[in-house]
Write an enzyme that holds these catalytic residues in place. Structure first.
Site, PDB file in Angstrom:
ATOM      1  CD  GLU A 127      -2.950  -1.156   2.259  1.00 54.43           C
ATOM      2  OE1 GLU A 127      -2.727  -0.391   3.394  1.00 54.43           O
ATOM      3  OE2 GLU A 127      -3.899  -1.983   2.166  1.00 54.43           O
ATOM      4  CG  ASN A 169      -0.668  -7.035  -1.511  1.00 56.35           C
ATOM      5  OD1 ASN A 169      -1.349  -7.673  -2.422  1.00 56.35           O
ATOM      6  ND2 ASN A 169      -1.351  -6.961  -0.343  1.00 56.35           N
ATOM      7  CG  HIS A 206      -9.974  -5.486   0.210  1.00 51.37           C
ATOM      8  ND1 HIS A 206     -10.184  -6.336   1.018  1.00 51.37           N
ATOM      9  CD2 HIS A 206      -8.572  -5.268   0.494  1.00 51.37           C
ATOM     10  CE1 HIS A 206      -9.308  -6.926   1.711  1.00 51.37           C
ATOM     11  NE2 HIS A 206      -8.286  -6.330   1.538  1.00 51.37           N
ATOM     12  CD  GLU A 235      -4.889  -7.674   1.607  1.00 57.51           C
ATOM     13  OE1 GLU A 235      -5.821  -6.985   2.149  1.00 57.51           O
ATOM     14  OE2 GLU A 235      -3.530  -7.593   1.690  1.00 57.51           O
ATOM     15  CG  ASP A 237     -13.037  -8.172   1.229  1.00 52.76           C
ATOM     16  OD1 ASP A 237     -12.812  -7.466   0.469  1.00 52.76           O
ATOM     17  OD2 ASP A 237     -12.512  -8.262   2.343  1.00 52.76           O
TER      18      ASP A 237
HETATM   19  C1  XIL Z   1      -6.897  -5.828   8.010  1.00 49.62           C
HETATM   20  C2  XIL Z   1      -7.303  -6.969   8.814  1.00 49.62           C
HETATM   21  O1  XIL Z   1      -8.291  -8.008   8.129  1.00 49.62           O
HETATM   22  C3  XIL Z   1      -7.926  -6.578  10.033  1.00 49.62           C
HETATM   23  O2  XIL Z   1      -8.032  -7.702  10.954  1.00 49.62           O
HETATM   24  C4  XIL Z   1      -6.911  -5.734  10.749  1.00 49.62           C
HETATM   25  O3  XIL Z   1      -7.644  -4.945  11.842  1.00 49.62           O
HETATM   26  C5  XIL Z   1      -6.661  -4.369   9.772  1.00 49.62           C
HETATM   27  O4  XIL Z   1      -5.746  -5.155   8.762  1.00 49.62           O
HETATM   28  N1  XIL Z   1      -5.050  -4.409   3.499  1.00 49.62           N
HETATM   29  C6  XIL Z   1      -4.232  -5.349   4.051  1.00 49.62           C
HETATM   30  C7  XIL Z   1      -4.696  -6.172   5.242  1.00 49.62           C
HETATM   31  O5  XIL Z   1      -3.089  -5.363   3.238  1.00 49.62           O
HETATM   32  O6  XIL Z   1      -3.473  -6.259   6.068  1.00 49.62           O
HETATM   33  C8  XIL Z   1      -5.625  -5.664   5.687  1.00 49.62           C
HETATM   34  O7  XIL Z   1      -5.886  -6.574   6.906  1.00 49.62           O
HETATM   35  C9  XIL Z   1      -6.894  -5.147   5.115  1.00 49.62           C
HETATM   36  C10 XIL Z   1      -6.368  -4.288   4.047  1.00 49.62           C
END
Ligand code: XIL
Length: 299
Positions: A127, A169, A206, A235, A237
């Site tokens: 990020e 990432n 996401h 990741e 969702d």
């Molecule tokens: C999130 C987790 O799912 C949570 O449990 C935590 O509180 C915060 O982080 N991008 C990422 C992940 O790279 O590490 C994040 O995970 C979600 C967004």
């Protein structure tokens, strides 16, 4: 095939899940996780604050719980994440400049040495780009340590564990037309041209009503792969968990030879960091949602 992992394996890919160590004692959770997935990412347990809570004192207990559960159950592991502006321990948040740069390299060395030879893909940097239309780097203590912090992290990572694939990432980089996507593309192209060691790009994916899935995601994956890096959906969702959208994401990965696999960010909706979006493949009671079949039928 009757599970996501086995179905993905037919094309040489993985289908993974983010695991929270403190849920592994929940048998509904661990039964689904073990049955359906063949790759694991620690949801929080391999982040900087978890692994180095005090400077120079590494604590691998929770990370190893996730790692050992995965390997004992025959799964590969994605490492997440070595350098990030978020979830830094307090001592690191207070560092800047050369001291922070050294701490970042020390952290990469300490963690990659512990897991040397065991992690298939590491998210070396997470990020680093800003949202919106600027195409700029995100402001952070790491960014203020010098624009070269990302390539310094990748070079340190390569030296620490030459067997791991080294990934960049990010999120909101799935839409090919977004400024953030183009900025990330320019960085990866530059790294490949200059020989900075980068092997893969992770697309968090996401998806929600504010940043929805766009069918040009396939173009994005193909364009990055054409630079000579592997790509992964890291990741996933989707707010509302549309079976069609889940199927589209799977089809996009399958259409790209260098797409290594897909990871969903949690098991059941009740495990999700955005549980109010009901974004995952399983209901709280462990039953399969329509989105599950959207994925399985596409694989
Ligand atoms: C999130 C987790 O799912 C949570 O449990 C935590 O509180 C915060 O982080 N991008 C990422 C992940 O790279 O590490 C994040 O995970 C979600 C967004």
């Amino acid at each position: 095939e009757s599970t996501l992992g086995a179905a993905a394996k037919q094309s040489g890919r993985y289908f993974g899940v983010a695991i929270a160590a403190n849920r592994l004692n929940d048998s509904t959770y661990s039964t689904i996780a073990n049955r359906e997935f063949n790759s694991v990412t620690a949801e929080n347990e391999m982040k900087i604050d978890a692994l180095q809570p005090q400077r120079g004192q590494f604590n691998f207990a929770a990370g190893d719980r996730v790692y050992n559960w995965a390997v004992q159950n025959g799964k590969q592991v994605r490492g997440h994440t070595l350098a990030w502006h978020s979830q830094q321990p307090g001592w690191m948040q207070n560092l800047s400049g050369g001291a922070l740069r050294q701490a970042m390299v020390d952290h990469i060395n300490g963690v990659m040495n512990h897991y040397r030879g065991k992690i298939v893909e590491w998210d070396v940097v997470n990020e680093a780009f800003a949202d919106g239309n600027s195409g700029a780097r995100r402001d952070s203590n790491l960014q203020r340590s010098g624009n070269d912090w990302i390539e310094v992290a990748f070079r340190a990572a390569r030296a620490a564990d030459p067997s791991a694939k080294l990934c960049y990432n990010d999120y909101n980089v799935e839409n090919w037309n977004a400024a953030k996507t183009q900025a990330m593309y320019a960085m990866v192209r530059d790294f490949k041209q200059r020989g900075v060691p980068i092997d893969c790009v992770g697309f968090q994916a996401h998806f929600n009503d504010g940043s929805p899935y766009n069918s040009n995601f396939r173009t994005t994956l193909q364009s990055f792969a054409a630079l000579g890096v592997d790509v992964s959906v890291t990741e996933l969702d989707i707010q509302g968990a549309s079976p069609t959208t889940y199927g589209n994401v799977v089809n996009d990965c399958l259409a790209v030879t260098r797409c290594l696999g897909i990871t969903v960010w949690g098991v059941r909706d009740t495990d999700s960091w955005r549980s109010h979006h009901t974004p995952l493949l399983f209901n709280g009671d462990g039953s399969k949602k329509p989105a599950y079949n959207g994925v399985l039928n596409a694989l």
